[in-house]
Each structure stands twice: as C-alpha cells, then as structure tokens.
Design an enzyme around this catalytic site. Structure first.
Site, PDB file in Angstrom:
ATOM      1  CG  ASN A   9     -16.472  -7.526   4.830  1.00 13.05           C
ATOM      2  OD1 ASN A   9     -16.789  -6.445   4.339  1.00 13.05           O
ATOM      3  ND2 ASN A   9     -15.241  -7.794   5.204  1.00 13.05           N
ATOM      4  CB  CYS A  10     -22.240 -10.568   7.690  1.00 13.45           C
ATOM      5  SG  CYS A  10     -23.649 -11.666   7.841  1.00 13.45           S
ATOM      6  CG  ASP A  11     -23.329 -11.907   1.512  1.00 15.33           C
ATOM      7  OD1 ASP A  11     -22.605 -10.909   1.302  1.00 15.33           O
ATOM      8  OD2 ASP A  11     -23.154 -12.998   0.947  1.00 15.33           O
ATOM      9  CE  LYS A  14     -21.159  -6.783   2.305  1.00 15.08           C
ATOM     10  NZ  LYS A  14     -20.474  -7.340   1.126  1.00 15.08           N
TER      11      LYS A  14
END
Length: 113
Positions: A9-11, A14
């Site tokens: 879920n880390c931007d 991603k």
C-alpha cells in the site's frame, strides 16, 4: 532477476512497481507484511546501505513510536526496531544482480537498471 521489497500500500512502492511494469522489467515483489522480514535479509540490506539510510525517520510509523524507542539508536537497536516494525524501513528496496537501491525516482531506476 529483480526483487522489489516493500509494502503493497506504500505510494512510493506503487510508483516503483508501475515504472518497472511500464518499462517491461520483470520483477518479484516481496511484501514485508505478507512475506515477512528476517534478520539475514535485513542485515544484507544494512551491509550495503547502512542502517541510517534504511531507517525512515520521516514516516508515520516512526512518528508514532514511543520516544524511548527512537532515542539512542545504534545499529543493533535500529535493526531490531526494523524487524519489529518493518514499516520504518525506507521503501522500496530493490535488489538486482550486484545492485541494491533504496527509494524510487524514475531517473534513478532508468540510470541504474
């Protein structure tokens, strides 16, 4: 083979994954929360990058830690902190033949890969 380590879920993770896919790079994703993190892997990262670089002091997890856990850090305390709270590791960590990169910018991936 490229292995990308981080948290799904880390931007920034991603963005790194999107860059790899968009540039046709095959990779394996290792999610610290799902796939785990052992001391041997962490020490491998630390040997190349140093614990000070690995430790993300700007993130939410770091700010939420008790002050006592954040004070007087040395290598051993920092590694244990990262094992206990993998989300305090700066992300992503990318390993490929002979290289270990930390963080992501399109420019760094383009020049190093």
């Amino acid at each position: 083979m490229i292995t990308l380590y981080g948290i799904k879920n880390c931007d920034t993770v991603k963005k790194a994954r999107a860059w790899l896919e968009g540039n046709g790079r095959e990779y394996r994703f290792h999610d610290f929360r799902v796939d785990g993190l052992d001391r041997a892997l962490l020490e491998r990262f630390e040997a190349v990058l140093g614990w000070e670089t690995l430790l993300n002091r700007r993130g939410t997890t770091w700010r939420k830690l008790d002050e006592a856990k954040r004070e007087n850090l040395d290598r051993d305390k920092a590694l244990q902190l990262m094992l206990d709270h993998p989300s305090v590791i700066k992300r992503p960590v990318l390993e490929t033949a002979g290289k270990t990169l930390i963080g992501f910018t399109p420019e760094s991936y383009a020049s190093e890969l």
